[in-house]
Scaffold this active site. Structure first.
Site, PDB file in Angstrom:
ATOM      1  N   THR A  36       0.826  -0.902   0.129  1.00 58.43           N
ATOM      2  CA  THR A  36      -0.125   0.297   0.027  1.00 58.43           C
ATOM      3  C   THR A  36       0.885   1.383  -0.181  1.00 58.43           C
ATOM      4  O   THR A  36       2.037   0.860   0.648  1.00 58.43           O
ATOM      5  CB  THR A  36      -0.745   0.059   0.928  1.00 58.43           C
ATOM      6  N   GLY A  37       0.224   2.744  -0.816  1.00 53.37           N
ATOM      7  CA  GLY A  37       1.058   3.701  -0.378  1.00 53.37           C
ATOM      8  C   GLY A  37       2.385   3.701  -0.454  1.00 53.37           C
ATOM      9  O   GLY A  37       2.925   3.527  -1.273  1.00 53.37           O
ATOM     10  N   ARG A  66      -8.148   6.217   5.642  1.00 56.35           N
ATOM     11  CA  ARG A  66      -8.386   5.458   7.306  1.00 56.35           C
ATOM     12  C   ARG A  66      -8.768   4.256   6.146  1.00 56.35           C
ATOM     13  O   ARG A  66      -8.569   3.433   7.972  1.00 56.35           O
ATOM     14  CB  ARG A  66      -9.139   6.269   7.633  1.00 56.35           C
ATOM     15  N   THR A  69      -7.004  -1.610   4.015  1.00 52.93           N
ATOM     16  CA  THR A  69      -6.473  -2.829   3.958  1.00 52.93           C
ATOM     17  C   THR A  69      -7.789  -3.443   4.496  1.00 52.93           C
ATOM     18  O   THR A  69      -7.681  -5.342   4.159  1.00 52.93           O
ATOM     19  CB  THR A  69      -5.762  -3.424   4.639  1.00 52.93           C
ATOM     20  N   ILE A 128      -5.611   1.168  13.480  1.00 52.11           N
ATOM     21  CA  ILE A 128      -6.968   0.948  12.295  1.00 52.11           C
ATOM     22  C   ILE A 128      -6.478  -0.521  11.945  1.00 52.11           C
ATOM     23  O   ILE A 128      -6.865  -1.888  12.174  1.00 52.11           O
ATOM     24  CB  ILE A 128      -8.407   1.374  11.907  1.00 52.11           C
ATOM     25  N   LYS A 139      -3.022 -14.273  15.002  1.00 48.13           N
ATOM     26  CA  LYS A 139      -4.314 -15.159  14.952  1.00 48.13           C
ATOM     27  C   LYS A 139      -4.255 -16.883  14.312  1.00 48.13           C
ATOM     28  O   LYS A 139      -3.792 -17.752  14.583  1.00 48.13           O
ATOM     29  CB  LYS A 139      -6.228 -14.964  15.142  1.00 48.13           C
ATOM     30  N   ARG A 213      21.790 -10.782  35.427  1.00 46.46           N
ATOM     31  CA  ARG A 213      22.829 -11.847  36.028  1.00 46.46           C
ATOM     32  C   ARG A 213      22.253 -12.622  36.921  1.00 46.46           C
ATOM     33  O   ARG A 213      22.426 -14.065  36.672  1.00 46.46           O
ATOM     34  CB  ARG A 213      24.494 -11.054  36.733  1.00 46.46           C
ATOM     35  N   HIS A 268      21.560  -0.535  50.105  1.00 40.67           N
ATOM     36  CA  HIS A 268      20.650  -1.368  50.472  1.00 40.67           C
ATOM     37  C   HIS A 268      19.365  -0.101  50.578  1.00 40.67           C
ATOM     38  O   HIS A 268      18.574  -0.663  51.265  1.00 40.67           O
ATOM     39  CB  HIS A 268      20.556  -1.526  51.408  1.00 40.67           C
ATOM     40  N   GLU A 320      30.062   1.527  44.281  1.00 38.91           N
ATOM     41  CA  GLU A 320      29.612   0.319  42.719  1.00 38.91           C
ATOM     42  C   GLU A 320      29.182   0.990  41.526  1.00 38.91           C
ATOM     43  O   GLU A 320      29.150   1.318  40.315  1.00 38.91           O
ATOM     44  CB  GLU A 320      28.466  -0.020  43.110  1.00 38.91           C
ATOM     45  N   ASP A 460       8.371  10.618  74.284  1.00 36.16           N
ATOM     46  CA  ASP A 460       9.737  10.106  74.557  1.00 36.16           C
ATOM     47  C   ASP A 460      10.574  10.395  73.760  1.00 36.16           C
ATOM     48  O   ASP A 460      12.315  10.946  74.217  1.00 36.16           O
ATOM     49  CB  ASP A 460       9.311   8.718  74.782  1.00 36.16           C
TER      50      ASP A 460
END
Length: 506
Positions: A36-37, A66, A69, A128, A139, A213, A268, A320, A460
């Site tokens: 197409t196109g 729009r 296909t 669409i 499918k 890992r 951590h 690290e 406290d």
């Protein structure tokens, strides 16, 4: 037989990069091409014959493209079952050709949203025909191979080269699986746009992914779903691990609380050093002083450029990861002397506003904690009000507090974390832990401030804080015994403010 030679193909794509070698291979294998196109023009310019979909359907492209296909001769050719006698007879009766390969991608909906385009332009990028072709071909994977994204071009080219233009059932089923992932992600992005959550991750399985890992421990497997390359440019070091990524997330979310030049050290997921200063070097030195032991093996981040002075200051520390928006060439030369040290240059990427956590037999979703209270939201409840310097320190302490595991207590002065009590089962234990750590690393708490992630059920904590030299306190309030804590502060010259906002972090 599960192996099938491709004899006809429908190709309709938005992006043409990487398509030419596949088209050439199909042509050399005698495959009949429909298109197409713009894709039709692309194939014709290669000097390869192609049949326009309009000629197959005897219908023009209508409604501004729009509908192109969406026709029985296209979808019938994809969906009819080659081993079903009734389907075969129907295809012959209506002169529906078989289509064995579908190569299609979808209109760039997410890219259009990200560009800030108008709603009309965004709606026009809701595909669409393409999504229907993907679902139909997937499918019928028993008979049809579906290539649903340009990211699959290299793989399908290698597959067709290796198998001389044929595919096996396992191949077709795998590409069908990928296709439904593409379809799911696309629909999720559209749903996110309509619901206003365009930066949140719901359909993570369709995101780019990489195997790690191992997980939190060596006996656990792990995968990261997301585009790390969009967020970071890796300048040095080994691959990021599961625990690295968890700490990196904690590091940058805390760092993003600050606009002034700041430095964060995470271990951590909890901060063991945070400081703001005039330079990255000084911010690092102040952050490191908070806990020179826990910083070993930590994850570091700054929101300023790392220069040679800052690099020299931190180079002797084993860490690290270091994250920064930029590095000078001199700094990189210094820092790259450790080949495994991970250096990440951070890019600006928007984060989502939702959090997800697997739990029991389901998933929890919540809003991220995006509330950060400033002095304007702090209500003085004691006779003595905090000084300007104490208010700045309270703001600083509260930023760290909301990113620290509950129960937590943060002790700070203006621009520097002094100590924290982390993840304790009682607030008193968290405070005692923080005071002990401050003493261990030589900090004088006289005149410092304290932040608590939740209210004080008893007086406290303010009593212990007062005896340690703390002069001002911020807490959310809300206890039925708030008056007892306030009374103690008034009797002993402490300033206390309440925010009305709790910051639990579990």
């Amino acid at each position: 037989m599960s192996s099938k030679k491709i004899q006809s193909a429908l190709i309709s794509v938005y992006y043409k990069d990487g398509l030419a070698p596949i088209v050439e291979l199909l042509h050399n294998n005698g495959v009949k091409l429909y298109s197409t196109g713009g894709t039709q023009t692309f194939i014709e310019e290669m000097g390869i014959p192609v049949t326009a979909v309009e000629d197959l359907t005897s219908y023009p492209s209508i409604f501004g493209g729009r509908v192109k296909t969406l026709h029985p001769k296209v979808f019938g050719g994809i969906l009819y079952r080659r081993d079903n006698e009734g389907d075969v007879q129907t295809a012959a009766q209506f002169e529906i050709p078989s289509i064995d390969l579908v190569i299609v991608d979808l209109y760039p909906f997410e890219e259009t949203v990200a560009s800030g385009a108008s709603e009309d332009d965004i709606i026009e990028k809701i595909d669409i025909g393409g999504i229907s072709l993907i679902r139909g071909a997937a499918k019928n994977f028993n008979d049809v191979l579906i290539v649903s994204s340009r990211t699959q071009y290299a793989e399908v080219l290698g597959l067709l080269q290796a198998k001389d233009g044929a595919t096996d059932l396992a191949d077709r089923k795998r590409f069908a699986m990928l296709a439904f992932g593409v379809s799911s992600h696309y629909d999720t992005a559209i749903h996110a746009y309509f619901s206003g959550n365009t930066t949140d991750i719901y359909d993570f399985k369709s995101l780019p992914n990489q195997s790690l890992r191992y997980g939190e421990n060596p006996h656990q497997s792990a995968t990261f779903y997301g585009d790390l390359n969009a967020l970071f440019e890796k300048l040095n070091g080994k691959e990021l691990s599961y625990n690295n990524l968890v700490d990196v997330d904690a590091c940058i979310t805390l760092l993003d609380e600050f606009t002034e030049t700041s430095f964060v050290i995470i271990k951590h997921t909890n901060a063991c050093g945070v400081a703001s200063a005039a330079t990255v070097q000084q911010a690092y030195l102040n952050a490191f002083a908070c806990d020179t032991i826990s910083a070993f093996g930590g994850v570091l981040a700054t929101n300023g450029e790392v220069d040679a002075a800052a690099a020299e200051a931190m180079n002797s520390l084993f860490f690290e990861i270091l994250i920064a928006p930029s590095f000078t060439e001199e700094a990189l030369t210094i820092l790259k002397t450790k080949k495994n040290r991970i250096l990440l240059k951070r890019n600006e990427v928007a984060f989502g506003k939702k959090m997800f956590k697997t739990l029991l037999n389901g998933v929890l979703e919540q809003d991220k904690d995006l509330s950060t209270e400033t002095a304007a939201q702090m209500r003085t409840v004691t006779e003595k009000a905090p000084t300007e310097s104490e208010l700045k320190a309270l703001e600083f302490a509260l930023k760290v507090c909301k990113h620290t595991k509950s129960n937590t207590i943060i002790l700070a002065k203006e621009g520097q974390l002094l100590a924290s009590g982390v993840g304790q089962t009682s607030r008193v234990d968290a405070l005692k832990q923080a005071i002990e750590k401050a003493a261990e690393f030589g900090f004088d708490l006289n005149g410092s401030v304290m932040a608590s992630d939740a209210f004080f059920p008893f007086p406290d904590c303010v009593e212990i804080a007062h005896k340690a030299g703390i002069s001002a306190v911020v807490q959310p309030g809300g206890s039925i015994k708030d008056k007892d804590s306030i009374a103690y502060c008034d009797a002993n010259g402490l300033a206390m403010v309440m925010t009305g906002v709790r910051h639990f972090k579990h």
